[in-house]
Write a protein that holds these residues in place. Sequence first.
Motif, PDB file in Angstrom:
ATOM      1  N   GLY A 218      13.032  26.620  83.494  1.00  5.31           N
ATOM      2  CA  GLY A 218      14.119  26.084  84.304  1.00  5.31           C
ATOM      3  C   GLY A 218      15.447  26.142  83.587  1.00  5.31           C
ATOM      4  N   LYS A 219      16.410  25.362  84.074  1.00 10.10           N
ATOM      5  CA  LYS A 219      17.766  25.370  83.509  1.00 10.10           C
ATOM      6  C   LYS A 219      17.840  24.521  82.245  1.00 10.10           C
ATOM      7  CE  LYS A 219      20.237  25.800  87.936  1.00 10.10           C
ATOM      8  NZ  LYS A 219      21.226  25.116  88.835  1.00 10.10           N
ATOM      9  N   VAL A 220      18.586  25.031  81.260  1.00  5.02           N
ATOM     10  CA  VAL A 220      18.849  24.283  80.030  1.00  5.02           C
ATOM     11  C   VAL A 220      20.339  24.366  79.724  1.00  5.02           C
ATOM     12  CG1 VAL A 220      18.369  24.027  77.573  1.00  5.02           C
ATOM     13  CG2 VAL A 220      16.569  24.831  79.100  1.00  5.02           C
ATOM     14  N   VAL A 221      20.992  23.221  79.591  1.00  5.20           N
ATOM     15  CA  VAL A 221      22.408  23.184  79.212  1.00  5.20           C
ATOM     16  C   VAL A 221      22.497  23.263  77.692  1.00  5.20           C
ATOM     17  CG1 VAL A 221      24.523  21.814  79.195  1.00  5.20           C
ATOM     18  CG2 VAL A 221      23.081  21.863  81.240  1.00  5.20           C
ATOM     19  N   LEU A 222      23.350  24.158  77.193  1.00  7.06           N
ATOM     20  CA  LEU A 222      23.527  24.327  75.756  1.00  7.06           C
ATOM     21  C   LEU A 222      24.988  24.123  75.383  1.00  7.06           C
ATOM     22  CD1 LEU A 222      22.459  25.188  72.930  1.00  7.06           C
ATOM     23  CD2 LEU A 222      23.040  27.537  73.573  1.00  7.06           C
ATOM     24  N   GLY A 223      25.254  23.168  74.509  1.00 13.03           N
ATOM     25  CA  GLY A 223      26.600  22.944  73.985  1.00 13.03           C
ATOM     26  C   GLY A 223      26.532  22.782  72.484  1.00 13.03           C
ATOM     27  N   ARG A 224      27.676  22.843  71.833  1.00  7.89           N
ATOM     28  CA  ARG A 224      27.685  22.705  70.371  1.00  7.89           C
ATOM     29  C   ARG A 224      28.994  22.100  69.907  1.00  7.89           C
ATOM     30  NH1 ARG A 224      30.605  26.715  67.655  1.00  7.89           N
ATOM     31  NH2 ARG A 224      31.316  28.473  68.913  1.00  7.89           N
ATOM     32  N   ASP A 225      28.961  21.572  68.667  1.00 12.86           N
ATOM     33  CA  ASP A 225      30.230  21.174  68.070  1.00 12.86           C
ATOM     34  C   ASP A 225      30.843  22.411  67.416  1.00 12.86           C
ATOM     35  OD1 ASP A 225      29.157  21.487  65.486  1.00 12.86           O
ATOM     36  OD2 ASP A 225      28.855  19.344  65.152  1.00 12.86           O
ATOM     37  N   SER A 226      31.855  22.224  66.607  1.00 11.89           N
ATOM     38  CA  SER A 226      32.648  23.370  66.141  1.00 11.89           C
ATOM     39  C   SER A 226      32.194  23.943  64.804  1.00 11.89           C
ATOM     40  CB  SER A 226      34.110  22.938  66.018  1.00 11.89           C
ATOM     41  OG  SER A 226      34.239  21.948  65.005  1.00 11.89           O
ATOM     42  N   ARG A 227      31.073  23.505  64.272  1.00 17.66           N
ATOM     43  CA  ARG A 227      30.654  23.946  62.940  1.00 17.66           C
ATOM     44  C   ARG A 227      30.602  25.468  62.839  1.00 17.66           C
ATOM     45  NH1 ARG A 227      28.157  19.516  60.025  1.00 17.66           N
ATOM     46  NH2 ARG A 227      28.409  17.685  61.358  1.00 17.66           N
ATOM     47  N   VAL A 228      30.921  25.957  61.658  1.00 19.29           N
ATOM     48  CA  VAL A 228      30.959  27.396  61.403  1.00 19.29           C
ATOM     49  C   VAL A 228      29.600  28.033  61.693  1.00 19.29           C
ATOM     50  CG1 VAL A 228      31.307  29.142  59.617  1.00 19.29           C
ATOM     51  CG2 VAL A 228      32.805  27.139  59.700  1.00 19.29           C
ATOM     52  N   SER A 229      28.536  27.297  61.471  1.00 18.76           N
ATOM     53  CA  SER A 229      27.193  27.822  61.708  1.00 18.76           C
ATOM     54  C   SER A 229      26.785  27.767  63.178  1.00 18.76           C
ATOM     55  CB  SER A 229      26.171  27.044  60.871  1.00 18.76           C
ATOM     56  OG  SER A 229      26.282  25.643  61.120  1.00 18.76           O
ATOM     57  N   GLY A 230      27.618  27.161  64.015  1.00 15.48           N
ATOM     58  CA  GLY A 230      27.258  26.986  65.419  1.00 15.48           C
ATOM     59  C   GLY A 230      27.008  28.274  66.184  1.00 15.48           C
ATOM     60  N   PRO A 231      27.892  29.285  66.074  1.00 16.76           N
ATOM     61  CA  PRO A 231      27.682  30.503  66.863  1.00 16.76           C
ATOM     62  C   PRO A 231      26.356  31.201  66.595  1.00 16.76           C
ATOM     63  CG  PRO A 231      29.953  30.391  66.109  1.00 16.76           C
ATOM     64  CD  PRO A 231      29.228  29.274  65.430  1.00 16.76           C
TER      65      PRO A 231
ATOM     66  N   ALA B 211      13.955  34.287  76.323  1.00 18.42           N
ATOM     67  CA  ALA B 211      12.635  34.900  76.124  1.00 18.42           C
ATOM     68  C   ALA B 211      11.531  34.051  76.728  1.00 18.42           C
ATOM     69  CB  ALA B 211      12.381  35.113  74.638  1.00 18.42           C
ATOM     70  N   ALA B 212      11.771  32.734  76.821  1.00 15.69           N
ATOM     71  CA  ALA B 212      10.779  31.821  77.397  1.00 15.69           C
ATOM     72  C   ALA B 212      11.008  31.601  78.889  1.00 15.69           C
ATOM     73  CB  ALA B 212      10.828  30.485  76.665  1.00 15.69           C
ATOM     74  N   GLY B 213      11.917  32.367  79.490  1.00 19.52           N
ATOM     75  CA  GLY B 213      12.116  32.304  80.929  1.00 19.52           C
ATOM     76  C   GLY B 213      13.110  31.284  81.418  1.00 19.52           C
ATOM     77  N   CYS B 214      13.886  30.691  80.510  1.00 24.70           N
ATOM     78  CA  CYS B 214      14.853  29.657  80.903  1.00 24.70           C
ATOM     79  C   CYS B 214      16.194  30.262  81.315  1.00 24.70           C
ATOM     80  CB  CYS B 214      15.092  28.687  79.757  1.00 24.70           C
ATOM     81  SG  CYS B 214      13.641  27.763  79.229  1.00 24.70           S
ATOM     82  N   GLU B 215      16.878  29.553  82.198  1.00 26.64           N
ATOM     83  CA  GLU B 215      18.270  29.873  82.515  1.00 26.64           C
ATOM     84  C   GLU B 215      19.144  28.996  81.631  1.00 26.64           C
ATOM     85  OE1 GLU B 215      21.498  29.133  86.074  1.00 26.64           O
ATOM     86  OE2 GLU B 215      19.497  29.858  86.659  1.00 26.64           O
ATOM     87  N   VAL B 216      19.901  29.616  80.742  1.00 27.61           N
ATOM     88  CA  VAL B 216      20.736  28.877  79.799  1.00 27.61           C
ATOM     89  C   VAL B 216      22.149  28.762  80.351  1.00 27.61           C
ATOM     90  CG1 VAL B 216      21.620  28.763  77.450  1.00 27.61           C
ATOM     91  CG2 VAL B 216      19.377  29.792  77.878  1.00 27.61           C
ATOM     92  N   ILE B 217      22.625  27.540  80.477  1.00 26.79           N
ATOM     93  CA  ILE B 217      24.004  27.296  80.891  1.00 26.79           C
ATOM     94  C   ILE B 217      24.792  26.966  79.635  1.00 26.79           C
ATOM     95  CG2 ILE B 217      25.540  25.924  82.346  1.00 26.79           C
ATOM     96  CD1 ILE B 217      22.968  25.350  84.069  1.00 26.79           C
ATOM     97  N   ASP B 218      25.548  27.930  79.146  1.00 23.87           N
ATOM     98  CA  ASP B 218      26.285  27.801  77.890  1.00 23.87           C
ATOM     99  C   ASP B 218      27.648  27.196  78.174  1.00 23.87           C
ATOM    100  OD1 ASP B 218      27.503  28.037  75.454  1.00 23.87           O
ATOM    101  OD2 ASP B 218      27.156  30.186  75.219  1.00 23.87           O
ATOM    102  N   ILE B 219      27.857  25.954  77.703  1.00 20.69           N
ATOM    103  CA  ILE B 219      29.122  25.273  77.989  1.00 20.69           C
ATOM    104  C   ILE B 219      30.064  25.266  76.778  1.00 20.69           C
ATOM    105  CG2 ILE B 219      28.153  23.892  79.854  1.00 20.69           C
ATOM    106  CD1 ILE B 219      27.957  21.531  77.941  1.00 20.69           C
ATOM    107  N   GLY B 220      29.674  25.971  75.707  1.00 19.34           N
ATOM    108  CA  GLY B 220      30.584  26.175  74.583  1.00 19.34           C
ATOM    109  C   GLY B 220      30.741  24.963  73.694  1.00 19.34           C
TER     110      GLY B 220
END
Length: 450
Positions: free
Chosen positions: A38-51, A63-72
Amino acid sequence: MSILMVSISGIRGEIGSTLTPAVIEKYSLAFAEFIQGGKVVLGRDSRVSGPFMADIVKGCLVAAGCEVIDIGIVPTPTVQLEIEHHKANGGIALTASHNPIQWNGIKLMGGNGRFLSPENAQKVFDLADAGVQPLRSWDKLGRIVTDDQANHRHIQKVLALSYLDVEKIRKRRFKVVIDTVNGAGGMIMPDLLKELGCEVIAINQEPNGVFAHTPEPLPENLTQLSEKITATGADLGFAVDPDVDRLAIVDNNGRPIGEEYTLVIAVKLIFNKKMGRMVVNMSTSRASEDIARYHNCLFVRSKVGEINVAEKMLEIDAIIGGEGNGGVILPELHLGRDAPVAAALTLQALLEEGGTMADLKASLPAYEMVKQKVNLGNMNPDKVLEQIAQKYKNQPIDLLDGVKIDFDDTWVHLRKSNTEPIVRIISEAPLREEAEKLASRFMDEINSLK
């Protein structure tokens, strides 16, 4: 030596040491299995390792069939709100919260927009340890969708809170200095304050992840903010941690009022407007309790940890809650610590009080808190706490989370660490000298057991 910390607060480690690509993959796939796609929301803080971490997480989820909603780059509470907005099955925030720059982490959330309960978190950890790989065939892969409006929606929801008189706040034209420590707060806090009509002076705003100072918003890390307030004649200052769930306040004299008082201000504002119930953790200041009792409102303590507070709030239908680290939880918006909410409530409280930030702080119950720790060496921490509890069995005592002992106008809370052979000691009293004396007393008592 660095360790990988796995707890109800998520998974945290040092980049290049314990938080490796393999570890990120392991927990991402386990989470995908747990939520069953299903849907998974993905967000991150600004750390250099984040990207690079986000790329691994997205790849695993797809790869596991999820819809990733990347909100930055967004605050952790924004991820929680976006799970609800997108009706997602879960969410992941990539952040190590207040930890130093070399750290990063993975915070896991359910479809209800809250962190996983201890029981569900353990299920994910067990799946990870079992090495599950819920990989889909080429025709059942997931996809990635981007959404750059999450911070804007968060701001609009804060502005719509029933406790705020936005127009009156705007007319007051507060001058506010905001320190976002080069974290995710730079993407939301200045804009929120401008929407509230503030004259905003932002420092360390660029969300580049290279923190200008130690990122935990404790008084000793807020000297630059304090100096800017006095230099500009600002009404107050705010500081947030890198993932923007904790808010610290500095008054108009450049003096940090203490993270504990962020929640106290919110509690006073809310209970001045309506009766209700509240929940805080075992280590939170008695000041909030004093205000709740003054208003004849039910006050309940939970185990330490945001999810424990949130679950108890849900159970008793609380209208306000949080933790003494600057974390305010307002269920009207969502059941998670939220620094933007805390900032807006603080401005409303300051508007209604009519004086300065220093005046508002002076109107609150006065307590001082001291935090210490004792290295136990080879001693069993459970045995230590058991012996202390037995010694003070005739005092009001709470064993819900470690050992908390109440005295007439002071208290002490002893908790073992899950990652180190130490016992943490938190004491509170009306005067700092009394709190230090109480903490030292229990340090000596524990050391005498060696």
